[in-house]
Design a protein around this motif. Structure first.
Motif, short mmCIF file in Angstrom:
data_model
loop_
_atom_site.label_atom_id
_atom_site.label_comp_id
_atom_site.label_asym_id
_atom_site.label_seq_id
_atom_site.Cartn_x
_atom_site.Cartn_y
_atom_site.Cartn_z
N HIS A 36 0.81 -1.22 0.00
CA HIS A 36 0.00 0.00 0.00
C HIS A 36 0.85 1.28 0.00
O HIS A 36 0.30 2.37 0.17
N VAL A 37 2.15 1.14 -0.18
CA VAL A 37 3.04 2.32 -0.16
C VAL A 37 2.92 3.07 -1.48
O VAL A 37 2.96 2.47 -2.55
N LYS A 38 2.78 4.39 -1.38
CA LYS A 38 2.55 5.22 -2.57
C LYS A 38 3.69 6.22 -2.81
O LYS A 38 4.41 6.59 -1.88
N LEU A 88 4.35 2.81 -5.04
CA LEU A 88 5.78 3.09 -5.04
C LEU A 88 6.53 2.21 -6.03
O LEU A 88 7.48 2.65 -6.69
N VAL A 89 6.10 0.94 -6.14
CA VAL A 89 6.83 0.00 -6.98
C VAL A 89 6.48 0.10 -8.47
O VAL A 89 7.11 -0.55 -9.30
N LYS A 90 5.49 0.91 -8.81
CA LYS A 90 5.08 1.00 -10.21
C LYS A 90 6.24 1.46 -11.08
O LYS A 90 6.85 2.50 -10.84
N GLY A 91 6.58 0.65 -12.08
CA GLY A 91 7.66 0.98 -12.99
C GLY A 91 9.05 0.73 -12.42
O GLY A 91 10.05 0.98 -13.10
N ASN A 108 0.92 -4.34 -8.85
CA ASN A 108 1.14 -2.93 -8.55
C ASN A 108 2.03 -2.24 -9.58
O ASN A 108 2.42 -1.09 -9.39
N GLY A 109 2.34 -2.96 -10.65
CA GLY A 109 3.05 -2.33 -11.77
C GLY A 109 4.55 -2.43 -11.73
O GLY A 109 5.25 -1.77 -12.50
N ALA A 110 5.08 -3.26 -10.83
CA ALA A 110 6.54 -3.40 -10.73
C ALA A 110 7.09 -4.25 -11.87
O ALA A 110 6.39 -5.08 -12.44
N SER A 111 8.36 -4.04 -12.16
CA SER A 111 9.10 -4.91 -13.07
C SER A 111 9.80 -5.95 -12.20
O SER A 111 10.89 -5.71 -11.69
N TYR A 112 9.14 -7.08 -12.01
CA TYR A 112 9.60 -8.10 -11.07
C TYR A 112 10.56 -9.07 -11.75
O TYR A 112 10.32 -9.52 -12.87
N SER A 113 11.63 -9.41 -11.05
CA SER A 113 12.55 -10.43 -11.56
C SER A 113 12.89 -11.42 -10.45
O SER A 113 12.76 -11.10 -9.26
N VAL A 136 17.99 -6.59 -6.16
CA VAL A 136 17.70 -5.58 -7.18
C VAL A 136 17.70 -4.20 -6.53
O VAL A 136 17.03 -3.98 -5.52
N THR A 137 18.46 -3.28 -7.11
CA THR A 137 18.47 -1.90 -6.65
C THR A 137 17.90 -1.01 -7.74
O THR A 137 18.34 -1.06 -8.89
N ASP A 138 16.90 -0.23 -7.39
CA ASP A 138 16.31 0.74 -8.32
C ASP A 138 16.16 2.05 -7.56
O ASP A 138 15.23 2.23 -6.77
N GLY A 139 17.10 2.95 -7.76
CA GLY A 139 17.08 4.21 -7.02
C GLY A 139 17.27 3.95 -5.54
O GLY A 139 18.23 3.30 -5.13
N LEU A 140 16.32 4.44 -4.74
CA LEU A 140 16.42 4.30 -3.29
C LEU A 140 15.83 2.99 -2.78
O LEU A 140 15.92 2.69 -1.59
N LEU A 141 15.25 2.20 -3.68
CA LEU A 141 14.58 0.97 -3.28
C LEU A 141 15.46 -0.25 -3.58
O LEU A 141 15.91 -0.44 -4.71
N ILE A 142 15.71 -1.05 -2.53
CA ILE A 142 16.55 -2.23 -2.64
C ILE A 142 15.75 -3.44 -2.16
O ILE A 142 15.20 -3.42 -1.06
#
Length: 226
Positions: free
Chosen positions: A141-143, A150-153, A184-189, A199-205
């Protein structure tokens, strides 16, 4: 370098009558990676005090050098027994946030408004947030500031559907981490079950599973030093 470690307070594995909580390796391995890097650590949980340990995570087959070290470490076990209440924590006091997994977070932290606000405020304040195994489910539910997930894209990982099937809890958990992230629109691997994947994407690890715990912590340290 002040790192906040957020643990679950939930101890019931759905309606099975079994116990759950946090996964020991996912706390112990990062704990010592952070300590080695010279970080100051603070532990917190929704209810404060002693968080519940998933008893399975302390079975012989899941024990590691780090879990043995943690359990014999008076300073570590005392900190664990006296976690701060999450509602009393202010992100301004910390440089980064780390979430160990275990199944417990899917029930409490994924729905906890204090946790949601903590992550949103950390990301908004340019502070990295790392989550391992089931903990990426806490992002449900994090936006972003624009109201989108938050995870979108974003490139992320987390406990895979095949790993959940392997532990036979697919129909017990409130949701599947992989499915939620994708919805939620994430690019999941993911990689093979139980292999380390971070996986690190910006500030999200994010880390995929227990075996990714130490590498997820190291990625957070890298982000802080960068």
């Amino acid at each position: 370098m002040n790192i906040l470690i957020v643990l679950t307070s939930h101890d019931k594995l759905g309606d099975t009558g079994q116990k759950t909580g946090f996964w020991l390796e996912e706390l112990a391995a990062p704990y010592y990676a952070f300590k080695q890097a010279g970080a100051k650590l603070t532990l917190t949980s929704p209810l404060g005090g002693q968080p519940p340990l998933d008893p399975k995570s302390n079975e012989t087959m899941f024990q590691t050098d780090d879990t043995h070290r943690f359990e014999a470490d008076n300073e570590a076990t005392q900190a664990l027994a006296a976690t701060l209440k999450l509602a009393d924590v202010k992100i301004a006091d910390y440089d980064a946030v780390f979430y160990p997994g275990g199944h417990g977070p899917l029930w409490d932290l994924a729905e906890d408004k204090n946790s949601i606000n903590l992550i949103e405020t950390a990301i908004g304040g340019n502070k990295p947030v790392a989550l391992v195994c089931h903990a990426p489910g806490i992002l449900k539910h994090v936006k972003n500031a624009d109201g989108q997930p938050l995870v979108k894209g974003k490139a992320v990982t987390g406990f895979s559907n095949s790993e959940e099937a392997a532990v036979e809890l697919t129909k017990i958990v409130p949701f599947l981490v992989e499915d939620m992230l994708i919805a939620n629109g994430a690019s999941y691997s993911k990689v093979g079950d139980w292999e380390s994947h971070v996986v690190t994407d910006g500030l999200l690890i994010t880390g995929q599973n227990p075996g990714s715990s130490a590498d997820t912590a190291k990625a957070l340290i890298t982000a802080l030093k960068g």
